[in-house]
Design an enzyme around this catalytic site. Structure first.
Site, PDB file in Angstrom:
ATOM      1  N   TYR A  60      69.967  37.874 -91.261  1.00  0.00           N
ATOM      2  CA  TYR A  60      70.955  38.490 -92.156  1.00  0.00           C
ATOM      3  C   TYR A  60      70.281  38.925 -93.444  1.00  0.00           C
ATOM      4  CZ  TYR A  60      75.705  38.709 -90.495  1.00  0.00           C
ATOM      5  OH  TYR A  60      76.846  39.093 -89.862  1.00  0.00           O
ATOM      6  N   GLU A  77      71.973  41.187 -95.972  1.00  0.00           N
ATOM      7  CA  GLU A  77      72.896  42.030 -96.761  1.00  0.00           C
ATOM      8  C   GLU A  77      72.316  42.279 -98.148  1.00  0.00           C
ATOM      9  OE1 GLU A  77      76.686  40.144 -96.521  1.00  0.00           O
ATOM     10  OE2 GLU A  77      77.107  40.996 -94.574  1.00  0.00           O
ATOM     11  N   ASP A 108      73.279  67.968 -93.123  1.00  0.00           N
ATOM     12  CA  ASP A 108      73.235  67.031 -91.996  1.00  0.00           C
ATOM     13  C   ASP A 108      72.223  67.610 -91.008  1.00  0.00           C
ATOM     14  OD1 ASP A 108      73.605  65.702 -89.605  1.00  0.00           O
ATOM     15  OD2 ASP A 108      75.802  65.683 -89.726  1.00  0.00           O
ATOM     16  N   THR A 128      70.165  61.497 -88.030  1.00  0.00           N
ATOM     17  CA  THR A 128      70.011  60.399 -87.088  1.00  0.00           C
ATOM     18  C   THR A 128      68.528  60.279 -86.754  1.00  0.00           C
ATOM     19  OG1 THR A 128      70.614  61.995 -85.392  1.00  0.00           O
ATOM     20  CG2 THR A 128      72.293  60.399 -86.002  1.00  0.00           C
ATOM     21  N   LYS A 173      67.237  61.449 -82.241  1.00  0.00           N
ATOM     22  CA  LYS A 173      67.230  62.760 -81.576  1.00  0.00           C
ATOM     23  C   LYS A 173      65.802  63.307 -81.604  1.00  0.00           C
ATOM     24  CE  LYS A 173      72.138  63.800 -82.395  1.00  0.00           C
ATOM     25  NZ  LYS A 173      72.703  63.055 -83.531  1.00  0.00           N
ATOM     26  N   ARG A 191      68.301  54.372 -82.060  1.00  0.00           N
ATOM     27  CA  ARG A 191      69.637  54.892 -82.349  1.00  0.00           C
ATOM     28  C   ARG A 191      70.042  54.433 -83.746  1.00  0.00           C
ATOM     29  NH1 ARG A 191      73.290  57.545 -79.473  1.00  0.00           N
ATOM     30  NH2 ARG A 191      71.644  57.854 -77.954  1.00  0.00           N
TER      31      ARG A 191
HETATM   32  N1  DSN Z   1      76.905  63.398 -80.491  1.00  0.00           N
HETATM   33  C1  DSN Z   1      75.854  64.107 -81.155  1.00  0.00           C
HETATM   34  C2  DSN Z   1      75.377  65.263 -80.338  1.00  0.00           C
HETATM   35  O1  DSN Z   1      75.336  65.130 -79.129  1.00  0.00           O
HETATM   36  O2  DSN Z   1      75.016  66.290 -80.879  1.00  0.00           O
HETATM   37  C3  DSN Z   1      76.231  64.513 -82.513  1.00  0.00           C
HETATM   38  O3  DSN Z   1      76.573  63.393 -83.230  1.00  0.00           O
END
Ligand code: DSN
Length: 410
Positions: free
Chosen positions: A47, A49, A197, A223, A226, A232
């Protein structure tokens, strides 16, 4: 039932699926074993925090160093000076990262201008069924109905009319480059914050094959799983002066204990992104997407915006005898995984839209190049043009399995 062996066998089956098929959902990728090792480590037990050296629990002497390193590396991959920029590496997801940014910079009910989900935006860019659309007053920009490209003059017109406090740019289904400098000009003209984003294109930006949102945006969310090939999760990078508000919005604003195992895995993926090989692969990702696009176009498949400048393609199924969902299912039957997607101004419904979204990040991570793209493009075109031909899909599935064996993962 032996639940543990059942869980183990399901995990093995999923790994086999990923090995034996073509992963072409453009938001998916293969993380490295080093990323998995960090994610699956005992850091998960802790933990923490708070933030480095400001924790609510003792025993964080190593965690503090790890999270600080992850923050430094997050800035380093984008060549940002820590004097000017601040990184928060705790967001569990892209949606949470966007929520934290809105919370830090705005009050509920404030106006935001975002990209219409149907034109390629994201749920958190103001969809009415999402927290964003419920808590904030969104107005939307779209793409040009003819070219399907962002029209910056039109965006400036909408911004002038709506006077938002924040403009969010970035997309999940836009195949062309985004001009962050132009967005910044629009934001400045109405006194709005600019948030980028870059979830889909973060890796391309690090690889130098897409323009960067730095220094134009006030805050940038992305994110890590990707094109960055990490675990993730998500991160936020913002101007230094906004750092304290962004940190407070993430914790205690919307999250509790950070996932330090995932934060360590984010640090691993950033370190891997510094290697020249990562940059080469990002170039290849775009090259592969362009090759795939030209093969599909030459074989009678219509693409939104006539092709791609990034890692993803959007097939317009309206001149084929199938919906996007049927198309994605036919491809999946042959072992090619994509997703049904809305196309701009889609006459169909979100659940059964007219498009198929597909991309090249995962295939490129496997090492596939020009020759494979041409072959895969032909397979996709054949399958989509002959929806009744089950034998064709069976044949391609067999050939595809042979191909995947030549590009092993894990
Ligand atoms: N779900 C994602 C995508 O597939 O582009 C976006 O958050």
């Amino acid at each position: 039932m032996n639940y543990l062996s059942k869980i183990n066998s399901l995990i093995k089956s999923e790994v086999k699926r990923q090995k034996d098929s073509l992963v072409m959902i453009p938001s998916e990728n293969y993380a490295s074993p080093a990323v998995f090792a960090a994610m699956g480590s005992a850091l998960s037990n802790k933990y923490s925090e708070g933030y480095p050296h400001k924790r609510y629990y003792t025993g964080n002497q190593y965690i503090d160093q790890l999270e600080s390193l992850a923050r430094d590396l997050a800035l380093k991959i984008f060549k940002l000076n820590p004097k000017d920029w601040h990184a928060n590496v705790q967001p569990h997801s892209g949606s949470g990262a966007n929520m934290a940014v809105y919370m830090a910079l705005l009050n509920p009910g404030d106006k935001i201008l975002g990209m219409d989900l149907g034109a390629g935006g994201h749920l958190t860019h103001g969809s009415r069924v999402n927290f964003s659309g419920k808590l904030y007053k969104f107005s939307y920009y779209s793409v040009n109905p003819k070219t399907h490209l962002l029209d910056y003059k039109e965006i400036a017109r909408v911004a002038k009319k709506e006077k938002p406090r924040l403009i969010v740019c970035g997309a999940t289904a836009y195949t062309q480059k985004i001009d962050f400098a132009k967005f910044a000009k629009v934001a400045k003209s109405v006194g709005a914050y600019l948030v980028a984003d870059i979830a889909h294109i973060a890796g391309l930006i690090v690889g130098g094959v897409h323009p960067s949102p730095f220094p134009y945006a006030d805050a940038v969310t992305m994110t890590t799983h990707k094109t960055l090939r990490g675990p993730r999760g998500a991160i936020i990078i913002c101007k230094e002066k906004l750092g304290s508000d962004i940190d407070k919005a993430v914790f205690p604003g919307i999250q509790g204990g950070p996932l330090e195992n995932v934060i360590a895995a984010k640090a691993v993926c950033f370190a891997q992104a510094l290697a020249p090989k990562f940059k080469q692969d990002q170039k290849q990702t775009v090259k592969n997407a362009k090759l795939l696009a030209s093969t599909l176009s030459r074989n009678g498949i219509k693409l939104i915006a006539d092709g791609t400048e990034n890692h993803l393609l959007l097939v317009d199924c309206r001149n084929l005898q199938i919906s996007g969902k049927e198309g994605a299912n036919l491809l999946a039957e042959a072992g090619i995984y994509t997703n049904a997607n809305m196309i701009p101004f889609d006459p169909a419904t979100p659940l059964n839209p007219s498009g198929i979204r597909l991309g090249t990040p995962a295939l490129t991570t496997r090492g596939m190049k020009d020759k494979e793209m041409k072959l895969i493009g032909l397979w996709i075109a054949e399958i989509l043009k002959q929806p009744k031909n089950k034998k064709l899909r069976t044949r391609i599935k067999k050939e595809l399995k042979e191909l995947t064996r030549k590009f092993p993962i894990y």
